[in-house]
Scaffold this motif. Structure first.
Motif, PDB file in Angstrom:
ATOM      1  N   GLY A 778       0.805  -1.220   0.000  1.00 42.37           N
ATOM      2  CA  GLY A 778       0.000   0.000   0.000  1.00 42.37           C
ATOM      3  C   GLY A 778       0.823   1.247   0.000  1.00 42.37           C
ATOM      4  N   LYS A 779       2.123   1.102  -0.107  1.00 40.76           N
ATOM      5  CA  LYS A 779       3.020   2.259  -0.110  1.00 40.76           C
ATOM      6  C   LYS A 779       3.083   2.855  -1.502  1.00 40.76           C
ATOM      7  N   GLU A 780       3.006   4.170  -1.568  1.00 40.37           N
ATOM      8  CA  GLU A 780       3.010   4.873  -2.857  1.00 40.37           C
ATOM      9  C   GLU A 780       4.353   4.644  -3.555  1.00 40.37           C
ATOM     10  N   LEU A 781       4.255   4.417  -4.896  1.00 44.51           N
ATOM     11  CA  LEU A 781       5.462   4.178  -5.681  1.00 44.51           C
ATOM     12  C   LEU A 781       6.354   5.397  -5.657  1.00 44.51           C
ATOM     13  N   SER A 782       7.678   5.125  -5.671  1.00 41.00           N
ATOM     14  CA  SER A 782       8.620   6.248  -5.698  1.00 41.00           C
ATOM     15  C   SER A 782       8.500   6.973  -7.027  1.00 41.00           C
ATOM     16  N   LYS A 783       9.155   8.120  -7.060  1.00 43.41           N
ATOM     17  CA  LYS A 783       9.103   8.919  -8.291  1.00 43.41           C
ATOM     18  C   LYS A 783       9.679   8.152  -9.470  1.00 43.41           C
ATOM     19  N   ASN A 784      10.840   7.500  -9.273  1.00 41.32           N
ATOM     20  CA  ASN A 784      11.483   6.731 -10.361  1.00 41.32           C
ATOM     21  C   ASN A 784      10.631   5.544 -10.781  1.00 41.32           C
ATOM     22  N   GLN A 785      10.033   4.844  -9.746  1.00 39.63           N
ATOM     23  CA  GLN A 785       9.188   3.695 -10.058  1.00 39.63           C
ATOM     24  C   GLN A 785       7.967   4.126 -10.857  1.00 39.63           C
ATOM     25  N   ALA A 786       7.396   5.244 -10.459  1.00 39.24           N
ATOM     26  CA  ALA A 786       6.211   5.748 -11.149  1.00 39.24           C
ATOM     27  C   ALA A 786       6.551   6.145 -12.584  1.00 39.24           C
ATOM     28  N   LYS A 787       7.726   6.713 -12.744  1.00 40.71           N
ATOM     29  CA  LYS A 787       8.156   7.125 -14.084  1.00 40.71           C
ATOM     30  C   LYS A 787       8.373   5.904 -14.982  1.00 40.71           C
ATOM     31  N   LYS A 788       8.947   4.839 -14.419  1.00 37.79           N
ATOM     32  CA  LYS A 788       9.231   3.641 -15.203  1.00 37.79           C
ATOM     33  C   LYS A 788       7.946   2.934 -15.621  1.00 37.79           C
ATOM     34  N   VAL A 789       6.983   2.785 -14.666  1.00 40.66           N
ATOM     35  CA  VAL A 789       5.759   2.060 -15.019  1.00 40.66           C
ATOM     36  C   VAL A 789       4.945   2.837 -16.044  1.00 40.66           C
ATOM     37  N   ARG A 790       4.987   4.178 -15.954  1.00 40.54           N
ATOM     38  CA  ARG A 790       4.261   4.959 -16.969  1.00 40.54           C
ATOM     39  C   ARG A 790       4.916   4.776 -18.352  1.00 40.54           C
ATOM     40  N   LYS A 791       6.249   4.739 -18.379  1.00 44.91           N
ATOM     41  CA  LYS A 791       6.936   4.548 -19.657  1.00 44.91           C
ATOM     42  C   LYS A 791       6.595   3.184 -20.245  1.00 44.91           C
ATOM     43  N   ASP A 792       6.597   2.133 -19.411  1.00 48.30           N
ATOM     44  CA  ASP A 792       6.244   0.793 -19.879  1.00 48.30           C
ATOM     45  C   ASP A 792       4.792   0.745 -20.342  1.00 48.30           C
ATOM     46  N   TRP A 793       3.928   1.481 -19.618  1.00 49.20           N
ATOM     47  CA  TRP A 793       2.504   1.514 -20.001  1.00 49.20           C
ATOM     48  C   TRP A 793       2.335   2.128 -21.383  1.00 49.20           C
ATOM     49  N   GLU A 794       3.080   3.237 -21.677  1.00 47.13           N
ATOM     50  CA  GLU A 794       3.005   3.890 -22.974  1.00 47.13           C
ATOM     51  C   GLU A 794       3.488   2.955 -24.083  1.00 47.13           C
ATOM     52  N   ALA A 795       4.556   2.220 -23.827  1.00 52.12           N
ATOM     53  CA  ALA A 795       5.074   1.278 -24.831  1.00 52.12           C
ATOM     54  C   ALA A 795       4.051   0.184 -25.110  1.00 52.12           C
ATOM     55  N   GLN A 796       3.393  -0.302 -24.022  1.00 58.64           N
ATOM     56  CA  GLN A 796       2.399  -1.354 -24.217  1.00 58.64           C
ATOM     57  C   GLN A 796       1.187  -0.828 -24.950  1.00 58.64           C
ATOM     58  N   ARG A 797       0.837   0.449 -24.701  1.00 56.77           N
ATOM     59  CA  ARG A 797      -0.304   1.043 -25.405  1.00 56.77           C
ATOM     60  C   ARG A 797      -0.058   1.054 -26.914  1.00 56.77           C
ATOM     61  N   LYS A 798       1.177   1.453 -27.304  1.00 54.84           N
ATOM     62  CA  LYS A 798       1.513   1.479 -28.735  1.00 54.84           C
ATOM     63  C   LYS A 798       1.507   0.065 -29.325  1.00 54.84           C
ATOM     64  N   LEU A 799       2.102  -0.903 -28.590  1.00 62.28           N
ATOM     65  CA  LEU A 799       2.118  -2.277 -29.066  1.00 62.28           C
ATOM     66  C   LEU A 799       0.707  -2.812 -29.226  1.00 62.28           C
ATOM     67  N   HIS A 800      -0.163  -2.458 -28.310  1.00 62.17           N
ATOM     68  CA  HIS A 800      -1.539  -2.955 -28.368  1.00 62.17           C
ATOM     69  C   HIS A 800      -2.276  -2.370 -29.563  1.00 62.17           C
ATOM     70  N   GLU A 801      -1.993  -1.101 -29.846  1.00 59.99           N
ATOM     71  CA  GLU A 801      -2.617  -0.470 -31.013  1.00 59.99           C
ATOM     72  C   GLU A 801      -2.130  -1.149 -32.298  1.00 59.99           C
ATOM     73  N   GLU A 802      -0.807  -1.448 -32.374  1.00 57.84           N
ATOM     74  CA  GLU A 802      -0.255  -2.155 -33.541  1.00 57.84           C
ATOM     75  C   GLU A 802      -0.849  -3.554 -33.647  1.00 57.84           C
ATOM     76  N   TYR A 803      -1.044  -4.188 -32.478  1.00 54.82           N
ATOM     77  CA  TYR A 803      -1.614  -5.536 -32.471  1.00 54.82           C
ATOM     78  C   TYR A 803      -3.037  -5.513 -33.013  1.00 54.82           C
ATOM     79  N   LEU A 804      -3.814  -4.531 -32.577  1.00 53.34           N
ATOM     80  CA  LEU A 804      -5.202  -4.442 -33.036  1.00 53.34           C
ATOM     81  C   LEU A 804      -5.256  -4.167 -34.539  1.00 53.34           C
ATOM     82  N   ALA A 805      -4.352  -3.301 -35.010  1.00 56.00           N
ATOM     83  CA  ALA A 805      -4.298  -2.993 -36.447  1.00 56.00           C
ATOM     84  C   ALA A 805      -3.902  -4.226 -37.242  1.00 56.00           C
ATOM     85  N   TRP A 806      -2.936  -5.010 -36.690  1.00 55.57           N
ATOM     86  CA  TRP A 806      -2.492  -6.247 -37.364  1.00 55.57           C
ATOM     87  C   TRP A 806      -3.624  -7.258 -37.466  1.00 55.57           C
TER      88      TRP A 806
END
Length: 812
Positions: A778-806
C-alpha cells in the motif's frame, strides 16, 4: 648526265641465328655451350652441331616395338618423345625427314609368348574337371618355379631343399613382409617380387582346390579357376614340356599381327604420327640371308652348328672398325650380352662370349626359314641393319631408340652394318630417349610393373601425357608420378587454358577464368566485325611496344632453346611466360587494347603448341586446334540447323511481341534476349558476354565447350537460389521476430500491470488507465518507479494499437 642509285651495303648482322646442336650418343663429349639445368640432369653432355649429309634431306631410322603384349607407358615415353623430336625437325626447322620404323614381328619373346598362350589355352580347353592329376601337375609346376625362379633371389640359407618347397613356404612368406629382406632378394634378382607373387598366388589357389569337398571336385569351374590362377607358372611348365609340339608358324605370326594393330591404335590415340615407311622382319628374311652371307664373305662372321655368329674380335681388330662405339665399357657385360641374344638362344654357340647371333638355327617349336646354313630365323640385331640399309642405304643421319637399346642392340647394329658396307660410320647421330620410372621404380614389362596406355588414358589425356614428356629433357630419366601429372603438368595446361578476363560484365560466363585462346579469338572476331569503326587512335603506345618486343624476344629464345638439343622444358617456359604477360596486357588495357598485338602472340603460341603435337589444325588457327582430326565430309545442314532454329525462334518471339504492342513489350524482349544467352545458346557452346565501357550494349561472342557453359550456368543458378533462400530465410526470421513482438501487444495497457500479467500482489492500487499507484504494502510508488511504469505503459499502449491494427488487416 647519268642518274644512278647510290651504293648499297650489306647489312651488318647484330645477332647470329643459333644452329641446331644435338646430344649425340656416339660422342658423349661436351661441344658448345650448355645450361646448368642440363648439367644437373646429365653428367656428360654432348651438343654436336647437326649437319645432314644431303642438304635439308634427313634420313632417320627409329627402332620400333617387339609386338607381343599391350603397349605401355615405356612405349609412350619413347614414341611420343621421338614424335616430338620428329615434329620439331619437320614442322619447326623444316627439314625434309624420311622417317623409317621397324616392327619386330619375330623374336624369342614373341615365340615364347605365342607358344605359351597356345599351350595354355589348349590345356584349359581339354581340362573338364578338377582331378588328382591336375592337382599334381600344378603342384609340380609350382615346385619347379620355386627352384628355378624364386630361388634366384634367395640367399643360400633361405633356399628350401628340393622336394620341401611347400614346407618352407610359410617361413618365406613371413620373411617376404620384411622390406629389407625383400630388398636384398631384389638385388640378387630384379624379378624376385614378380616370381614370388606368382608362386604365392598359385599356391593359394592350389590349397583352395585341394580343400574342396568331394561333391565339388569334378566341377569344371573349380578346375578352370585353379588353372587361371596358376597361368604364369603353368604356362612356363607346359612350354618346357611341350614346346616342340607347336609347329604352326601362324601361331606366333597371329600374336604379333594382333599386338602390332593394337600398338598403332594406341599411337594414334597419343597423336604419334605414322612412320613414312614401316618395315617388318618377316617381310625381309631373304634380304637378311643375303646380308649375312656378305658379312661372312667380308670376314666378320662364321657359321657354327647351323647358326651364324658375328666375330667381334675380327671386326674390332680390323683397320677403320671399332666394336661397341656407344658403350665400349659394356663389351664384357655378360648379363647384357645374354639378354640381347634372347631366352631361346644357346649360351655357348659362338667362339667368344661377346660374339652375337646373326642367324639362329631353329629348334623344334620355333618358326624357321630356309638358308644356306639350314632352317633358321634372324637374330634380333640383324633385322634393323638389313631393313634400314634396304631403305636408307649405307649411311643415315639419325638413328633413335630407348637408352636401354644402346648396348648391345645398337652397338651390334653398328658393327654388323659397317662390316657389311665396309664403312667407318653407318650412323651419324644416335639419339637415345631416357629411362621411364613409375613412382621412383624402373618400369619393365618383364617385371610386370607397367601401366598400359589404355590404363593411363583413363586418367589423363593424350595432351597431358605429351606435356609431361615435353616438360622433361628427352634424353633424361623421367620419373612419372601422379603428383607430377596433377601438379606441374596440370599447371602448364592451365597456363594456356585460363586467363581471368576482367572486361566481362555478365558473371555467368566468368568461371575462374576463360580459356586464353577463346578470349583472344573472341576479341579478334569482334575487332574484325567492327574494323571500320575507328576511334581515331592508333592504340600502339608503350604497353604495345613492350609486348611486341617481348613477343620477338620470345621467338628468338624459343629457337635458341630448341637448337640447344631440343630443350623443350625451356621452350615451354618461354611460351608460358609470353601467355602470362599477354594476359596481364589484356587485363590492364581495357578499351585501349590493341587486338592485333594480342593476336600475333596468341597465334604464334598456338602454332608452337601444335608443332609439339599438343593439338591439330591449320596453322592459321588460334589455340590448341582440334583434339582430333575431323574425318569425312561435314554435313552442313546437321551442323547449322541447331543454331538456325534458335535464331528463328528468337526472331519469332521478338516479332510477336512487336506486333502485340504490349505495355511490357520492352521488358519481355529483354527477357527473350536473356533466355537466348542463358538457355538457348549454351547447349550449342555459344557464350555471349555482355560488355561495359566503349562496347557497352554489344556482346562478345565466343565458342566454348557446352559442358563448361552448362556447368557455369548451373553454378550461377545454384548461387542465385542459395542467395534467394538466404534472403527468404532472413525475411521469415524478421517476420517471426515482428510477430513475437506484436504478440506482446495482445494485452491491453489497462491490464498490463495486473495479474496474471504480473505477479499476484505486486501492486495494490491502480489509476483509471491501469497504471500502478502503490506497491503490495500500500506504499506509494517512488518517483522513479512511477516514471518507469508509466513509460512501460506507454510502450504497451503502442504495441496494443499495432496488435489491433495487425489483427484487423491480418498481415505482417
Amino acid at each position: 648526265m647519268s642518274v644512278q642509285q647510290p651504293p648499297w651495303r650489306l647489312p651488318e648482322q647484330i645477332a647470329s641465328e643459333p644452329v641446331l646442336k644435338i646430344y649425340n650418343s656416339l660422342t658423349r663429349t661436351k661441344v658448345g655451350s650448355t645450361t646448368f639445368y642440363l648439367l644437373l640432369l646429365i653428367a656428360i653432355v654432348d651438343q654436336t652441331e647437326f649437319v645432314p649429309r644431303d642438304g635439308r634431306h634427313v634420313k632417320w631410322y627409329n627402332c620400333g616395338p617387339t609386338v607381343y603384349d599391350a603397349s605401355h607407358m615405356g612405349h609412350a615415353r619413347n614414341y611420343v618423345t621421338q614424335d616430338i623430336l620428329r615434329r620439331i625437325m619437320t614442322d619447326y626447322f623444316r627439314y625434309d625427314v624420311h622417317f623409317v620404323m621397324n616392327i619386330t614381328d619375330i623374336d624369342d619373346k614373341i615365340i615364347m609368348r605365342a607358344r605359351q598362350n597356345h599351350l595354355f589355352e589348349k590345356f584349359r580347353s581339354e581340362t573338364t574337371s578338377l582331378t588328382p592329376e591336375l592337382l599334381t601337375r600344378v603342384s609340380s609346376a609350382w615346385s619347379s618355379h620355386v627352384r628355378t625362379k624364386v630361388n634366384k633371389g634367395l640367399s643360400t640359407v633361405d633356399r628350401p631343399e628340393e622336394g620341401k618347397e611347400e614346407v618352407a613356404w610359410p617361413l618365406l612368406s613371413e620373411k617376404f613382409q620384411d622390406k629389407d629382406w625383400r630388398q636384398q632378394c631384389l638385388k640378387r634378382d630384379e624379378k624376385f617380387d614378380m616370381n614370388f607373387s606368382s608362386a604365392a598366388r598359385t599356391l593359394a589357389a592350389l590349397h583352395i582346390a585341394q580343400s574342396l569337398s568331394s561333391d565339388v571336385q569334378t566341377s569344371l569351374g573349380a578346375a578352370q579357376q585353379l588353372i587361371d590362377e596358376s597361368r604364369d607358372i603353368l604356362s612356363q611348365a607346359l612350354d618346357s614340356e611341350l614346346c616342340a609340339t607347336v609347329t604352326d608358324p601362324a601361331i606366333p605370326r597371329s600374336l604379333a599381327a594382333f599386338w602390332e594393330g593394337q600398338f598403332f591404335k594406341d599411337m594414334a590415340r597419343l597423336r604419334v604420327r605414322e612412320p613414312d615407311i614401316i618395315t617388318r622382319v618377316t617381310e625381309y628374311v631373304p634380304e637378311i640371308v643375303s646380308f649375312v652371307e656378305k658379312i661372312i664373305k667380308n670376314g666378320y662372321a662364321y657359321e657354327a652348328e647351323g647358326s651364324v655368329y658375328f666375330d667381334t674380335k675380327a671386326f674390332d681388330d680390323a683397320d677403320g672398325h671399332d666394336y661397341a662405339k656407344l658403350e665400349p665399357w659394356s663389351k664384357g657385360n655378360r648379363e647384357l650380352l645374354e639378354d640381347g641374344e634372347g631366352a631361346l638362344c644357346k649360351k655357348s654357340g659362338g667362339r667368344s662370349s661377346s660374339d652375337f647371333a646373326l642367324w639362329k638355327a631353329s629348334k623344334p617349336g620355333e618358326p624357321s626359314w630356309p638358308s644356306p646354313w639350314g632352317p633358321g630365323r634372324p637374330g634380333w640385331h640383324i633385322e634393323c641393319s638389313v631393313m634400314a640399309s634396304a631403305i636408307l642405304g649405307d649411311n643415315m643421319d639419325i638413328h633413335s631408340g630407348g637408352i636401354d637399346l644402346a648396348f648391345p642392340h645398337h652397338d651390334n647394329e653398328l658393327a654388323q652394318s659397317e662390316a657389311y658396307h665396309e664403312c667407318g660410320s653407318w650412323v651419324n647421330y644416335f639419339i637415345h630417349t631416357g629411362h621411364l620410372h613409375i613412382e621412383g621404380l624402373k618400369m619393365s614389362k618383364s617385371l610386370k610393373n607397367f601401366i598400359t596406355i589404355d590404363e593411363i588414358l583413363e586418367k589423363h589425356t593424350a595432351r597431358q601425357l605429351r606435356l609431361a614428356f615435353l616438360s622433361q629433357l628427352w634424353n633424361a630419366k623421367v620419373d612419372f608420378s601422379e603428383s607430377m601429372m596433377t601438379g606441374e603438368v596440370r599447371g602448364t595446361e592451365q597456363t594456356f587454358n585460363v586467363t581471368v578476363y576482367r572486361l566481362l560484365l555478365f558473371p555467368v560466363m566468368l568461371i575462374v577464368g576463360q580459356n586464353f585462346f577463346t578470349v583472344v579469338k573472341a576479341l579478334v572476331n569482334q575487332a574484325r566485325a567492327d574494323f571500320t569503326n575507328s576511334d581515331g587512335r592508333h592504340h600502339y603506345e608503350s604497353p604495345e611496344r613492350d609486348l611486341t618486343e617481348l613477343f620477338h624476344e620470345s621467338q628468338s629464345k624459343f629457337r635458341a632453346s630448341l637448337c640447344d638439343s631440343f630443350n623443350t622444358p625451356v621452350a615451354l617456359d618461354i611460351l608460358r611466360d609470353l601467355v602470362s604477360k599477354t594476359n596481364v596486357y589484356i587485363n590492364s588495357r581495357g578499351k585501349n587494347l590493341n587486338v592485333s598485338v594480342v593476336e600475333n602472340c596468341a597465334r604464334w603460341v598456338g602454332q608452337m603448341l601444335r608443332m609439339f603435337g599438343l593439338g591439330e589444325g591449320e596453322n592459321a588457327d588460334i589455340g590448341w586446334g582440334q583434339d582430333e582430326q575431323l574425318s569425312g565430309s561435314i554435313n552442313k545442314e546437321e551442323v547449322l540447323m541447331p543454331y538456325l532454329r534458335q535464331l528463328s525462334s528468337f526472331r519469332d518471339g521478338v516479332r510477336r511481341l512487336a506486333i502485340e504492342k504490349s505495355p511490357t513489350a520492352l521488358k519481355d524482349i529483354l527477357a527473350l534476349c536473356d533466355k537466348l544467352r542463358d538457355v538457348d545458346l549454351i547447349p550449342l557452346g555459344v557464350a555471349l558476354d555482355d560488355q561495359e565501357g566503349k562496347d557497352y550494349g554489344q556482346a562478345l561472342v565466343k565458342l566454348v565447350s557446352p559442358a563448361d557453359l552448362i556447368r557455369a550456368r548451373d553454378e550461377k543458378r545454384a548461387q542465385a537460389e542459395a542467395k534467394l533462400a538466404k534472403k527468404a530465410a532472413s525475411v521469415e526470421a524478421e517476420r517471426l521476430k515482428r510477430q513475437q513482438k506484436l504478440e506482446k501487444g495482445r494485452v491491453p495497457p489497462g491490464e498490463y500491470f495486473k495479474p496474471p500479467n504480473v505477479e499476484d500482489g505486486l501492486y495494490s492500487t491502480w489509476d483509471n488507465d491501469g497504471i500502478p499507484l502503490t506497491d503490495k504494502d500500500g506504499k506509494e510508488l517512488s518517483k522513479n518507479q512511477a516514471k518507469k511504469v508509466r513509460k512501460d505503459w506507454e510502450a504497451q499502449r503502442k504495441l496494443h494499437e499495432e496488435y489491433l491494427a495487425w489483427k484487423e488487416s491480418d498481415t505482417l
